[in-house]
Enzyme design. Structure first.
Site, short mmCIF file in Angstrom:
data_model
loop_
_atom_site.label_atom_id
_atom_site.label_comp_id
_atom_site.label_asym_id
_atom_site.label_seq_id
_atom_site.Cartn_x
_atom_site.Cartn_y
_atom_site.Cartn_z
N THR A 278 -0.14 -10.69 22.62
CA THR A 278 -0.08 -10.67 24.09
C THR A 278 1.25 -10.14 24.60
O THR A 278 1.36 -9.74 25.76
CB THR A 278 -0.28 -12.11 24.64
OG1 THR A 278 0.60 -12.98 23.93
CG2 THR A 278 -1.70 -12.58 24.45
N ASP A 279 2.28 -10.13 23.74
CA ASP A 279 3.62 -9.78 24.22
C ASP A 279 3.67 -8.36 24.77
O ASP A 279 4.18 -8.12 25.88
CB ASP A 279 4.69 -10.00 23.13
CG ASP A 279 4.35 -9.33 21.81
OD1 ASP A 279 3.22 -8.80 21.64
OD2 ASP A 279 5.22 -9.33 20.92
N SER B 214 26.06 -14.12 1.28
CA SER B 214 24.72 -14.69 1.37
C SER B 214 24.52 -15.65 0.20
O SER B 214 24.45 -15.22 -0.95
CB SER B 214 23.66 -13.58 1.32
OG SER B 214 22.38 -14.15 1.12
N SER C 284 10.10 -15.91 11.14
CA SER C 284 11.21 -15.22 11.80
C SER C 284 12.59 -15.63 11.29
O SER C 284 13.46 -16.04 12.06
CB SER C 284 11.13 -15.41 13.32
OG SER C 284 9.91 -14.92 13.78
N SER C 285 12.79 -15.47 9.99
CA SER C 285 14.11 -15.75 9.44
C SER C 285 15.16 -14.78 9.96
O SER C 285 16.32 -15.16 10.15
CB SER C 285 14.06 -15.69 7.90
OG SER C 285 13.54 -14.44 7.47
N ASP D 6 10.68 -14.04 19.17
CA ASP D 6 11.31 -14.72 18.04
C ASP D 6 12.72 -15.17 18.37
O ASP D 6 13.11 -16.32 18.14
CB ASP D 6 11.33 -13.81 16.81
CG ASP D 6 9.93 -13.44 16.35
OD1 ASP D 6 8.96 -14.05 16.85
OD2 ASP D 6 9.81 -12.54 15.50
#
Length: 386
Positions: A35-36, A67, A124-125, A171
């Site tokens: 829908t976005d 990391s 959504s990392s 996100d």
């Protein structure tokens, strides 16, 4: 994610001194899919899995980043025009550049970060990483002068400008604005949003990861967007006196009036989008009333629409949805773009153990691999820990 874990690695890999610790969550989207880009509503919430970083200014013009999960270290100059090649470091480099554009005088820093967002599950990392560092840089170097919305847009611009992903804003929005016990209805056209209570006593929210991802995803996504645009063009021709920018501006009567001017496939796509708009609004009313049975019903309707009208499901996801329905799960649907990934399930506490055991057994019997299970709880957005 434990502070001590991140801190121990930060101290080990840098100068033995501690810094500030920040965190940002991944997200789920309860309802409101595809829908976005049609100007509609999405309904995300921040979750109890995310990215945590420790960061300390180092008095130079260099970013020295480690990391923890990848055991990889990268250095780059703040003013380097090209930036690092490592894909994970591109997110960090991008957010530095985007926060600088928004008036933050970013200086060199040491940082280490880790995450417990399951990769590849559609949680959504990357947005969590961008939001974590946008918040940290704003706090450390910007006197917190950059607004939450500008941090969201900095994260989106990072994806667009440095990572080659033309994403929407959901996100990053969910990661920054999340609030414990609340879901958010975001209007993708106006950017207005509203919090809704989500404290489903007696229910659990669980993701079932199909551990498949079919290759159709990107080309099929573009095809769906084109279908929606085709219907909008027909509506614009039929109603020249109206402002019709996306399917959000159409109603059912208008859609039916152009059904002979568009293909059957395009009509199916538009039917899903208008139906999804109605379902999101119905879920808002249901949540305000504490009516989780209606929420679940609308989730099943969305899955059916995504599978049969928008046609972005796959055999594995439909099978997971079928098992949920057979086991009496209150609500279940595909979460995300489709063609793989997770289903999101609203499950009564007393059915939970049976459902998890059943879905693992049946899925493994059919596909030769167990699905992954992720319990999620709705939590706060970007924040400073210490």
């Amino acid at each position: 994610m434990e502070i001590d874990y991140v801190r121990s690695r930060f101290v080990k890999h840098f100068d033995g001194k501690t810094g500030n610790v920040y965190a940002s969550p991944g997200r789920i989207n309860l309802i409101g899919e595809h829908t976005d880009y049609n100007g509609g509503f999405v309904f995300p919430g921040a979750i109890d899995k995310g990215i945590m970083c420790e960061i300390r200014p180092n008095g130079t013009n260099k970013v020295m980043a480690y990391s923890i999960d990848l055991k990889d270290r990268v250095e780059f100059d703040i003013d380097d025009e090209k930036g690092p090649k490592a894909s994970w470091a591109r997110y960090l480099y991008g957010i530095v550049q985007e926060m600088k554009k928004r008036g933050v005088d970013v200086k060199g820093f040491n940082t280490a970060f880790a995450g417990d967002v399951p990769l590849g599950a559609g949680l959504s990392s990357s947005a969590a990483l961008e939001s974590c560092y946008a918040y940290a840089l704003n706090d450390l170097f910007g006197e917190n002068k950059v607004s939450k919305w500008d941090m969201v847009l900095a994260g989106q611009a990072t994806e667009h400008n440095y990572c080659g992903v033309n994403c929407g804003i959901m996100d990053q929005f969910a990661s920054v604005f999340g609030m414990e016990g609340k879901l958010m209805r975001l209007d993708c056209r106006s950017r207005e949003f509203e919090y809704f209570p989500f404290e489903p006593k007696g229910y659990r929210l669980v993701l079932v990861d199909s551990v498949v991802k079919h290759e159709l995803a990107s080309s099929a996504y573009n095809d769906r967007r084109k279908s929606c645009e085709n219907v909008v063009a027909a509506l614009q021709k039929k109603y020249p006196e109206k402002t019709i920018e996306t399917l959000r501006d159409a109603d059912w009567d208008m859609l039916n009036a152009v059904k002979d001017e568009v293909s059957e496939e395009d009509m199916k796509r538009a039917t899903f989008v208008l139906g999804e708009k109605d379902r999101v609004l119905a879920v808002c009313d249901a949540l305000n009333a504490g009516d989780y049975e209606t929420v679940g019903k609308k989730m099943y309707e969305t899955h059916h629409g995504l599978s049969k009208e928008y046609e972005v499901s796959c055999e594995e996801l439909d099978y997971l949805n079928d098992i949920a329905r057979e086991d009496g799960v209150t609500g279940s649907r595909i979460m995300g773009g489709g063609f793989g990934g997770c289903t999101i399930n609203l499950v009564k506490e007393d059915l939970y153990d049976h459902f998890i055991a059943d879905v693992k057994k049946k899925y493994a019997e059919r596909y030769g691999k167990e699905p992954k299970i992720y319990d999620v709880v709705i939590k706060d957005g970007s924040r400073k820990i210490c």
